[in-house]
Design a protein around this motif. Structure first.
Motif, PDB file in Angstrom:
ATOM      1  N   PRO A   1       1.921  -6.497   1.510  1.00 30.95           N
ATOM      2  CA  PRO A   1       2.373  -6.500   0.115  1.00 30.95           C
ATOM      3  C   PRO A   1       2.582  -7.897  -0.450  1.00 30.95           C
ATOM      4  O   PRO A   1       2.542  -8.093  -1.669  1.00 30.95           O
ATOM      5  CB  PRO A   1       3.687  -5.713   0.164  1.00 30.95           C
TER       6      PRO A   1
ATOM      7  N   TYR B   1      -0.385  -3.563  -7.648  1.00 29.80           N
ATOM      8  CA  TYR B   1      -0.950  -2.728  -6.583  1.00 29.80           C
ATOM      9  C   TYR B   1      -1.876  -1.658  -7.185  1.00 29.80           C
ATOM     10  O   TYR B   1      -3.008  -1.454  -6.700  1.00 29.80           O
ATOM     11  CB  TYR B   1       0.173  -2.066  -5.777  1.00 29.80           C
TER      12      TYR B   1
ATOM     13  N   GLU C   1      -5.058  -3.179  -8.308  1.00 28.72           N
ATOM     14  CA  GLU C   1      -5.948  -3.498  -7.204  1.00 28.72           C
ATOM     15  C   GLU C   1      -6.669  -2.256  -6.681  1.00 28.72           C
ATOM     16  O   GLU C   1      -7.816  -2.330  -6.257  1.00 28.72           O
ATOM     17  CB  GLU C   1      -5.155  -4.156  -6.064  1.00 28.72           C
TER      18      GLU C   1
ATOM     19  N   TRP D   1      -4.047  -7.273   5.295  1.00 27.76           N
ATOM     20  CA  TRP D   1      -3.358  -7.159   4.021  1.00 27.76           C
ATOM     21  C   TRP D   1      -1.885  -6.823   4.219  1.00 27.76           C
ATOM     22  O   TRP D   1      -1.504  -6.035   5.087  1.00 27.76           O
ATOM     23  CB  TRP D   1      -4.007  -6.065   3.172  1.00 27.76           C
TER      24      TRP D   1
ATOM     25  N   ASN E   1      -3.402  -1.161   2.537  1.00 29.44           N
ATOM     26  CA  ASN E   1      -4.302  -2.027   1.789  1.00 29.44           C
ATOM     27  C   ASN E   1      -4.915  -1.274   0.601  1.00 29.44           C
ATOM     28  O   ASN E   1      -5.422  -0.165   0.758  1.00 29.44           O
ATOM     29  CB  ASN E   1      -5.424  -2.500   2.728  1.00 29.44           C
ATOM     30  N   PRO E   2      -4.880  -1.856  -0.597  1.00 23.17           N
ATOM     31  CA  PRO E   2      -5.476  -1.194  -1.768  1.00 23.17           C
ATOM     32  C   PRO E   2      -6.946  -0.830  -1.562  1.00 23.17           C
ATOM     33  O   PRO E   2      -7.407   0.188  -2.070  1.00 23.17           O
ATOM     34  CB  PRO E   2      -5.315  -2.233  -2.885  1.00 23.17           C
TER      35      PRO E   2
ATOM     36  N   LEU F   1       0.067  -9.383  -2.933  1.00 22.68           N
ATOM     37  CA  LEU F   1       0.104  -9.027  -4.353  1.00 22.68           C
ATOM     38  C   LEU F   1       0.727 -10.125  -5.208  1.00 22.68           C
ATOM     39  O   LEU F   1       0.445 -10.233  -6.400  1.00 22.68           O
ATOM     40  CB  LEU F   1       0.881  -7.723  -4.552  1.00 22.68           C
TER      41      LEU F   1
ATOM     42  N   ASN G   1       8.311  -3.123  -1.302  1.00 21.65           N
ATOM     43  CA  ASN G   1       7.456  -3.634  -0.222  1.00 21.65           C
ATOM     44  C   ASN G   1       7.276  -2.603   0.879  1.00 21.65           C
ATOM     45  O   ASN G   1       6.183  -2.446   1.439  1.00 21.65           O
ATOM     46  CB  ASN G   1       8.055  -4.914   0.362  1.00 21.65           C
TER      47      ASN G   1
ATOM     48  N   LEU H   1       4.860   0.138  -0.425  1.00 22.33           N
ATOM     49  CA  LEU H   1       3.493  -0.364  -0.513  1.00 22.33           C
ATOM     50  C   LEU H   1       2.902  -0.609   0.867  1.00 22.33           C
ATOM     51  O   LEU H   1       1.692  -0.448   1.076  1.00 22.33           O
ATOM     52  CB  LEU H   1       3.455  -1.656  -1.352  1.00 22.33           C
TER      53      LEU H   1
END
Length: 332
Positions: free
Chosen positions: A164, A7, A10, A162, A53-54, A167, A45, A48
């Protein structure tokens, strides 16, 4: 798989190089503070998911806004642009080199030929880059303006919302194991250069003398007929090198399979190279006589020294590439 590290990778991968390390430390600290002491993958999870979203999180760290393409599609758009532009530029440059040497003007000096290729090559890369940028931008601008969905959250590269779980499909790539687009571009460029030198050696490789308009090519070093005798296997090697470059572009990191593939290519190329350079008719005898006079030695001694030195350098280079490939593939 360490989802936290993936994460962070990203997020920071979308930021300027100078800010990545500080933001990675900050982000890692934030995530660790939000997690319970004895956490599991489900806890990770949840955290995140809250961070989101990253691409969206990375946009918050940026100094400049993203106005050309909106946040929903910008990450997909930028990823495709970064992937397509180097490929298009490389292909255009190879086409310029091939097109120019097919109709090589024998009366031109090498300096003029080199400058022409540089000039036409740069112009062609700029032209292709502009076309690629324009049409890709136009397509995404139309997509964004025709998207009537209520959920305007940024999309992943798969064009889905998006989560988790995404990933798990992204490998964590250590910096020393990664393969950059610039590295792939350089590899393709080298293939184009040596292929051009091989098929047009009688115009490029040899002795030059100063003339009124610059350097003038006077004595070729190699017998072009001998080189062309091996053209089918050389074309196969070129095709394999291009295929390996595309494979590197897709995988983005060194793997054991890639190292084995590289070893096989280097082994084949080395055997073919030794066979070609061991051909007694390869070297132009006029070139050998001229050079042996400069080095104050016999023609036979100079030819043996030259061929042996080139073969040794090629073998050492191939061995280094094989070693470096397996070394990077072992990095965790």
């Amino acid at each position: 798989m360490n989802l936290i590290e993936v994460y962070i990778q990203e997020v920071t991968g979308r930021l300027p190089e100078k800010n990545r390390e500080d933001i990675a430390l900050e982000l890692r600290s934030i995530i660790e503070d939000m997690l319970p002491d004895d956490y599991n993958e489900e806890d990770v999870n949840v955290i995140l998911e809250k961070l989101g979203n990253p691409a969206a999180l990375a946009s918050g760290y940026r100094d400049q806004p993203m106005h050309l393409i909106g946040p929903r599609y910008f990450d997909v758009y930028a990823s495709l642009l970064k992937m397509i532009l180097p490929i298009a530029a490389t292909i255009s440059l190879i086409s310029v080199i091939a097109e120019y040497f097919i109709g090589y003007p024998a009366e031109e000096t090498v300096i003029n030929v080199f400058l022409d290729i540089i000039g036409f090559g740069i112009w062609k890369i700029i032209e292709v880059g502009i076309h690629t940028f324009f049409w890709l931008t136009l397509v995404f601008a139309i997509i964004e303006r025709t998207d009537k969905g209520k959920d305007q959250q940024p999309l992943s590269t798969s064009l889905k919302k998006w989560t988790p779980e995404d990933l798990k499909n992204i490998p964590y790539i250590p910096k020393k194991k990664a393969i950059t687009k610039l590295e792939v571009f350089g590899y393709l460029m080298w293939t184009a250069i040596w292929a051009t030198l091989y098929f047009y050696a009688n115009h490029l490789v040899g002795i030059y003398e100063g003339g009124g308009d610059g350097l003038e090519f006077v004595i070729p070093a190699l017998n072009q007929d001998v080189l062309l005798h091996y053209w089918p296997i050389v074309l196969i090697i070129i095709a394999i090198e291009i295929g390996l470059s595309l494979y590197k572009l897709i995988k983005r990191q060194w793997t054991k399979k890639m190292a084995i593939f590289t070893t096989a290519l280097e082994l084949i190329a080395t055997v073919v190279f030794i066979v070609i350079f061991s051909n007694p008719n390869l070297m132009n005898q006029e070139f050998i006589t001229y050079m042996s006079g400069l080095f104050n030695t016999t023609a036979t001694q100079f030819e043996t020294w030259l061929v042996g030195s080139v073969i040794i350098i090629f073998i050492l280079s191939a061995a280094f590439n094989v070693f470096d490939g397996f070394r990077k593939a072992r990095i965790r």
